[in-house]
Design an enzyme around this catalytic site. Structure first.
Site, PDB file in Angstrom:
ATOM      1  N   GLN A 192      14.839  -1.992  -6.425  1.00 37.57           N
ATOM      2  CA  GLN A 192      15.463  -1.020  -7.320  1.00 37.57           C
ATOM      3  C   GLN A 192      14.792  -1.045  -8.691  1.00 37.57           C
ATOM      4  O   GLN A 192      14.497   0.010  -9.273  1.00 37.57           O
ATOM      5  CB  GLN A 192      16.951  -1.329  -7.443  1.00 37.57           C
ATOM      6  CG  GLN A 192      17.786  -0.211  -8.015  1.00 37.57           C
ATOM      7  CD  GLN A 192      19.269  -0.537  -8.013  1.00 37.57           C
ATOM      8  OE1 GLN A 192      19.657  -1.709  -7.941  1.00 37.57           O
ATOM      9  NE2 GLN A 192      20.111   0.458  -8.106  1.00 37.57           N
ATOM     10  N   HIS A 196      11.841   2.202  -9.993  1.00 35.37           N
ATOM     11  CA  HIS A 196      12.323   3.188 -10.947  1.00 35.37           C
ATOM     12  C   HIS A 196      11.453   3.317 -12.190  1.00 35.37           C
ATOM     13  O   HIS A 196      11.824   4.019 -13.138  1.00 35.37           O
ATOM     14  CB  HIS A 196      13.792   2.924 -11.287  1.00 35.37           C
ATOM     15  CG  HIS A 196      14.685   3.415 -10.192  1.00 35.37           C
ATOM     16  ND1 HIS A 196      15.013   2.629  -9.118  1.00 35.37           N
ATOM     17  CD2 HIS A 196      15.246   4.615  -9.954  1.00 35.37           C
ATOM     18  CE1 HIS A 196      15.768   3.320  -8.282  1.00 35.37           C
ATOM     19  NE2 HIS A 196      15.924   4.525  -8.767  1.00 35.37           N
ATOM     20  N   TYR A 344       4.824  -9.659   9.049  1.00 33.45           N
ATOM     21  CA  TYR A 344       3.550 -10.043   9.670  1.00 33.45           C
ATOM     22  C   TYR A 344       3.294 -11.539   9.542  1.00 33.45           C
ATOM     23  O   TYR A 344       3.620 -12.154   8.517  1.00 33.45           O
ATOM     24  CB  TYR A 344       2.381  -9.319   8.998  1.00 33.45           C
ATOM     25  CG  TYR A 344       2.337  -7.824   9.185  1.00 33.45           C
ATOM     26  CD1 TYR A 344       3.146  -7.171  10.115  1.00 33.45           C
ATOM     27  CD2 TYR A 344       1.472  -7.040   8.420  1.00 33.45           C
ATOM     28  CE1 TYR A 344       3.096  -5.803  10.272  1.00 33.45           C
ATOM     29  CE2 TYR A 344       1.420  -5.666   8.560  1.00 33.45           C
ATOM     30  CZ  TYR A 344       2.235  -5.050   9.486  1.00 33.45           C
ATOM     31  OH  TYR A 344       2.174  -3.695   9.633  1.00 33.45           O
ATOM     32  N   LEU A 373      12.593   8.640   0.825  1.00 35.85           N
ATOM     33  CA  LEU A 373      12.705   7.585   1.854  1.00 35.85           C
ATOM     34  C   LEU A 373      13.040   6.226   1.251  1.00 35.85           C
ATOM     35  O   LEU A 373      13.547   5.334   1.953  1.00 35.85           O
ATOM     36  CB  LEU A 373      11.436   7.515   2.705  1.00 35.85           C
ATOM     37  CG  LEU A 373      10.129   6.918   2.153  1.00 35.85           C
ATOM     38  CD1 LEU A 373      10.119   5.395   2.208  1.00 35.85           C
ATOM     39  CD2 LEU A 373       8.928   7.447   2.946  1.00 35.85           C
ATOM     40  N   GLY A 515       6.178   4.731   4.770  1.00 36.43           N
ATOM     41  CA  GLY A 515       6.284   4.034   3.496  1.00 36.43           C
ATOM     42  C   GLY A 515       5.056   3.228   3.125  1.00 36.43           C
ATOM     43  O   GLY A 515       4.644   3.204   1.954  1.00 36.43           O
ATOM     44  N   SER A 519       2.907   3.278  -0.412  1.00 34.48           N
ATOM     45  CA  SER A 519       2.953   2.074  -1.241  1.00 34.48           C
ATOM     46  C   SER A 519       1.560   1.556  -1.554  1.00 34.48           C
ATOM     47  O   SER A 519       1.219   1.311  -2.723  1.00 34.48           O
ATOM     48  CB  SER A 519       3.769   0.980  -0.536  1.00 34.48           C
ATOM     49  OG  SER A 519       5.099   1.370  -0.341  1.00 34.48           O
TER      50      SER A 519
END
Length: 608
Positions: A192, A196, A344, A373, A515, A519
């Protein structure tokens, strides 16, 4: 008979558009081909550099055919990377092989993201505006044309189901479902806090717009989104940020002291109104905990650089420290945060030099789909455990007193021990954030997102053929069938949350395969990862470069807490014990018990 079969197949595939409708509504162009309507009843597909040709870009070129036949499915790759631990332990200790695999991970993921950007919510075709107007989020897939027979083009019902009904039937939590991957609240609040800085939707203009000055990791959530806010937060001495000392520990200054806008309810006392880079980070103590840690880290690094370069002025100390903290952030995100999410056994590595000889652009634009998402509200628990206390949402929201009462040490220790919720699989959204999830779906519809299956195809996954295949069970599949009518009409965001999780994992396949490219492209596309920036002199010499290259969540915390360093981890140390202790919530001594979390979170949708 053969003609009938062909007709039915084309109709099921959505290739036959309704009479009078935009022929591109049926999304006839496959494999990233671009559809252009010709009049009202014809279209053409641009298959340039897709590796396919033919009327609908469905016939593979020879190399494409060979590659697709040899390439394992995403789930097969995931299985290999999450099993055979002994093999991966050996490979992780062979630098050449580890670097080769990491380079492939970075390039294969990053190449799925268009750079430069292509669309936005107002321009479903290439335009200079879609490229140059940074106030828009970019779009990975263009919006569904407005003149289509259904909201998803030609599939599904004439109208999408009621948002509240969707949330109540398939998304709302019945009973807390812990993440089988062992994700901690330390991870949830980091997610979070970190995101942001670039997810800052401008709700005055609409969800397609962003207020962020930069489409990437710039630490605007620490330093402020503009120069005016940054200057108010700076001490203008030794490169440091303003701070206050309470009981011998450093905390952010108050709003009264620095005069920056922060979002607090009227009844919050002045001494609890901390001022930080992001105006909404007073919402929960987990966000203020990270804001305090990074404030301390900034000032700590300034001291290190001041000792190394006593001749440097305030401005150079500040600017170089900011670059160091950006580097620390990216390293922590890749080697701790993404590593945990991936599950992983292969050890991920932050090394910009791996891309120096590759086709790669050092720029990034945040897409609205990535913003959507990343709404991982199922991570949130039903209540929050700190030391021997339990706090409900009303007691937790806007309660910075908890940060000082418990201290950063105890917050880190407590959030590391408490398990977060599973994101995929459906029915795990806490009631307290139900209104936020509803807003996410409403905004997706406002921006006319294409269906979940269209995004699966865009990110090289096979589309689902049924709701049961999507969910992996029958009850929820039946509910979705009734709501949407057609699997090709399944919305993106609800689809991500109801998708069956991978075995013992927090997410389903689509969330990860979408995602991860966003990223990694955003992280490695940062200017500090470019050949011109990635050198010791950028970071104040070897001492600053070493801070970046040795960064981890654990070292970040250890450098910035008082007393013995607590375990800081995105993974709960012992999942079996985490959150299982019975704690008497009546012992809570929070002074704030009159807040309505549903109302407050609804009001703060635009920020968090």
């Amino acid at each position: 008979m053969k003609a009938i079969i062909i007709f039915i197949s084309l109709l099921h595939a959505g290739i036959l558009a309704c009479e009078g409708a935009n022929p591109c509504c049926s999304q006839p162009c496959q494999n990233r081909g671009i559809c252009t309507s010709i009049g009202t009843d014809s279209y053409e597909c641009d298959c340039t550099r897709t590796g396919y040709y033919g009327e609908n870009c469905t016939t593979p070129e020879l190399f494409t055919w060979i590659r697709t036949k040899l390439k394992p499915t995403p789930n097969t790759v995931h299985y290999i990377l999450t099993h055979f631990k002994g093999f991966w332990n050996i490979l992780n200790n062979i630098p050449f092989l580890r670097d080769t695999i990491m380079r492939y991970v970075l390039t294969s993921r990053s190449h799925l993201i268009d750079s430069p950007p292509t669309y936005n919510s107002d321009y479903g075709y290439k335009s200079w505006e879609a490229y140059s107007n940074l106030s828009y989020y970019t779009r990975t897939l263009p919006p569904v044309p407005e003149d289509c027979p259904t909201p998803m083009g030609v599939a599904g019902k004439k109208a999408l189901p009621d948002v509240k009904l969707v949330v109540e039937k398939v998304l709302l939590r019945r009973k807390f479902i812990p993440d089988p991957q062992g994700t901690s609240l330390m991870f949830a609040f980091f997610a979070q806090h970190f995101t942001h800085q670039f997810f800052k939707s401008d709700m005055k203009r609409g969800p397609a717009f962003t207020r962020a000055q930069n489409h990437g990791v710039d630490l605007g959530h620490i330093y402020g989104e503009n120069l005016e806010r940054q200057h108010k937060l700076r001490l203008f001495k030794d490169g440091k940020l303003k701070y206050q000392v309470i009981d011998g520990e450093v905390y952010p200054p108050t709003v009264k002291d620095v005069q920056v806008d922060m979002h607090y309810p009227p009844h919050i006392p002045e001494e609890h109104r901390f001022a930080v880079g992001h105006e909404a980070f007073g919402l929960v103590p987990g966000l203020m905990m990270y804001a305090t840690i990074w404030l301390r880290e900034h000032n700590r690094v300034c001291d290190v650089l001041k000792q190394e370069h006593p001749d440097w002025d305030d401005e150079r100390l500040f600017q170089t420290t900011r670059l160091i903290l950006i580097g620390e952030t990216i390293k922590i995100v890749i080697e701790d945060y993404v590593q945990h999410l991936s599950g992983y056994h292969f050890k991920l590595k932050f090394d910009p030099e791996l891309l120096f000889n590759q086709r790669f652009q050092y720029q990034n634009r945040i897409s609205s789909e990535f913003n959507t998402l990343y709404h991982w509200h199922p991570l949130m628990p039903d209540n929050f455990h700190i030391q021997d206390q339990v706090y409900s949402y009303p007691q937790f929201l806007f309660n910075n007193s908890l940060v000082m009462e418990h201290g950063i040490h105890n917050l880190v220790e407590s959030f590391t021990k408490q398990i977060a919720g599973r994101v995929a699989g459906g029915r795990n959204v806490p009631p307290a954030v139900m209104m936020v999830v509803m807003k996410s779906i409403e905004h997706s519809r406002q921006m006319r997102y294409q269906s979940l299956n269209q995004y699966r195809k865009r990110f090289m996954m096979k589309p689902y053929t049924s709701f049961q295949e999507l969910t992996g069970e029958t009850e929820m599949a039946a509910e979705l069938e009734e709501l949407y009518g057609d699997i090709d009409a399944m919305e993106l965001y609800p689809g991500l949350l109801v998708e069956k999780p991978r075995p013992n994992a927090i997410f389903g396949e689509t969330m990860v395969e979408m995602g991860a490219p966003y990223s990694l492209k955003g992280l490695m596309g940062n200017p500090i990862c470019s050949p011109e920036y990635w050198k010791p002199s950028t970071f104040g010499g070897k001492v600053g470069f070493d801070i970046v290259n040795t960064a981890s969540l654990q070292t970040l915390v250890c450098h910035n807490v008082k007393g013995p360093c607590p375990v800081a981890s995105f993974h709960v140390p012992d999942v079996k014990d985490a959150g299982s202790a019975t704690i008497n919530s009546s012992t809570s001594h929070s002074r704030q018990t009159d807040l309505n979390p549903t109302v407050i979170l609804k009001e703060r949708t635009s920020e968090l």
